[in-house]
Write an enzyme that holds these catalytic residues in place. Structure first.
Site, mmCIF file in Angstrom:
data_model
loop_
_atom_site.group_PDB
_atom_site.id
_atom_site.type_symbol
_atom_site.label_atom_id
_atom_site.label_comp_id
_atom_site.label_asym_id
_atom_site.label_seq_id
_atom_site.Cartn_x
_atom_site.Cartn_y
_atom_site.Cartn_z
ATOM 1 N N GLU A 236 -1.765 2.078 10.596
ATOM 2 C CA GLU A 236 -1.243 2.026 9.197
ATOM 3 C C GLU A 236 -2.031 1.157 8.405
ATOM 4 O O GLU A 236 -2.019 0.187 8.762
ATOM 5 C CB GLU A 236 0.364 1.831 9.360
ATOM 6 C CG GLU A 236 1.006 1.799 7.918
ATOM 7 C CD GLU A 236 2.397 1.403 7.828
ATOM 8 O OE1 GLU A 236 3.162 1.656 8.899
ATOM 9 O OE2 GLU A 236 2.840 0.663 6.956
ATOM 10 N N GLU A 241 1.531 -3.276 -1.343
ATOM 11 C CA GLU A 241 3.007 -3.271 -1.289
ATOM 12 C C GLU A 241 3.548 -4.564 -2.104
ATOM 13 O O GLU A 241 2.558 -5.411 -2.346
ATOM 14 C CB GLU A 241 3.360 -3.615 0.134
ATOM 15 C CG GLU A 241 3.493 -2.448 1.267
ATOM 16 C CD GLU A 241 3.927 -2.661 2.366
ATOM 17 O OE1 GLU A 241 5.012 -2.091 2.861
ATOM 18 O OE2 GLU A 241 3.233 -3.553 3.272
#
Length: 348
Positions: A236, A241
């Site tokens: 990932e 974020e």
């Protein structure tokens, strides 16, 4: 009388000199005024931008194209070809014949076939068509965040227009406080899985983030073998974020065996105005390294090698979660929040 004549003769050149100087001041050219700049960006991804600058009393125009290139243009009209895609602030200085100046800036976002550092644009979504996002490029994960994604998220992901739509040139993913199928919030999670994936290159996302406490916007990627290898074996890459409790703190993280969940391998950077201005979130990815940057500033680099799962095709995910293990507590007064995306571009 002889002395008087001599004095008068001596004074006359001074008088003429003063008169001449006064005349020069009176004829000084006026300063330029009313500077305007227009920029017509080519739609063929050539990188060409046609600039037109006009100003009253101006005889020349100095262009700073925002990428280290400068040019003086007497007419004010020029077409400049940007070798690399990006957003540039162009500064123009108009000059009068007497040297007085007036300046003005304009910002342009350019897509160039040359791509960054000679790369080629291989896939993009400019989000220029109002309505639902392009179904040939995006699908959706739907369902409860708490039950399906392993992060204890509070939202129910939908594909409804009030959670995800394109308008006025941008994609808008909106989290809404509402009771829906047993969840207290709704939002959207878009992904290019089964429609587009890539191995190595650069991905750029221009985005403006929500500000509400408990919001968790994310721009990330998963390995194509997700359905067979599972997570975190598939790998990932979290390009961006942010959580509402730490506005302007941007996280870039890799997850893979030995570095998954809270033990992800990552770093952070602090920017300004993440929720009021668009910023450029970029991943440069090769067999040798993975680099995370914001607005062109690299803040995290990880060496890549064949022992890591980052040497296969990955697909793109855009979502806005609420709460959960990363988002934390939600403001009880929260009603809605939006992650706005201007474009997604992939170069190789």
């Amino acid at each position: 009388m002889k002395y008087l004549k001599i004095i008068l003769i001596l004074l006359m050149p001074m008088a003429f000199s003063n008169c001449s100087k006064s005349s020069s001041n009176g004829n000084m050219s006026p300063a330029p005024t009313d500077l305007t700049i227009s920029a017509a960006i080519s739609t063929d991804n050539s990188g060409n931008v046609a600039f037109t600058a006009t100003a009253t009393n101006a005889v020349s125009y100095d262009y700073d194209f925002g990428n280290g290139t400068f040019q003086t243009v007497p007419s004010g009209i020029i077409t400049y070809k940007y070798p690399s895609s990006g957003t540039y602030t162009v500064n123009v200085i108009a000059k009068s014949s007497g040297g007085q100046t007036i300046a003005k800036s304009v910002q342009v976002t350019v897509v160039s076939n040359g791509g960054p550092a000679g790369m080629t644009l291989v896939w993009s979504d400019e989000f220029n068509t109002d309505g639902a996002p392009d179904p040939s490029k995006w699908g959706y994960d739907t369902g409860t965040g708490g039950g399906g994604w392993g992060n204890n998220e509070l939202e129910y992901y939908t594909s409804r227009s009030n959670n995800v739509n394109v308008s006025n040139g941008t994609l808008k993913i909106t989290a809404v406080k509402e009771n829906y199928n047993g969840s207290a919030y709704t939002s959207a999670r878009m992904l290019s899985n089964g429609k587009f994936s890539f191995k190595y290159g650069r991905i750029e996302i221009s985005a403006k983030l929500p500000a509400g406490l408990g919001t968790w916007p994310a721009i990330w990627m998963l390995g194509n073998n997700f359905s067979t290898a599972g997570w975190p074996n598939c790998g990932e890459i979290d390009i961006m974020e942010q959580r509402g409790s730490e506005l302007n703190k941007i996280f870039g993280t890799l997850h893979y065996p030995g570095h998954s969940g809270a033990n992800g391998r990552g770093s952070t950077t602090i920017i300004q105005n993440s929720s009021t201005q668009f910023h450029l979130y970029t991943l440069d990815w090769s067999a040798a390294s993975i680099n995370f940057s914001v607005d062109g500033n690299v803040f995290f680099t990880v060496p890549n090698d064949n022992t890591l799962p980052f040497n296969q095709n990955f697909f793109v995910i855009l979502n806005l979660a609420m709460g959960g293990s990363f988002g934390g507590s939600v403001d009880p007064n929260f009603t809605s929040g939006t992650m706005e995306v201007d474009y997604v571009r992939v170069y190789q």
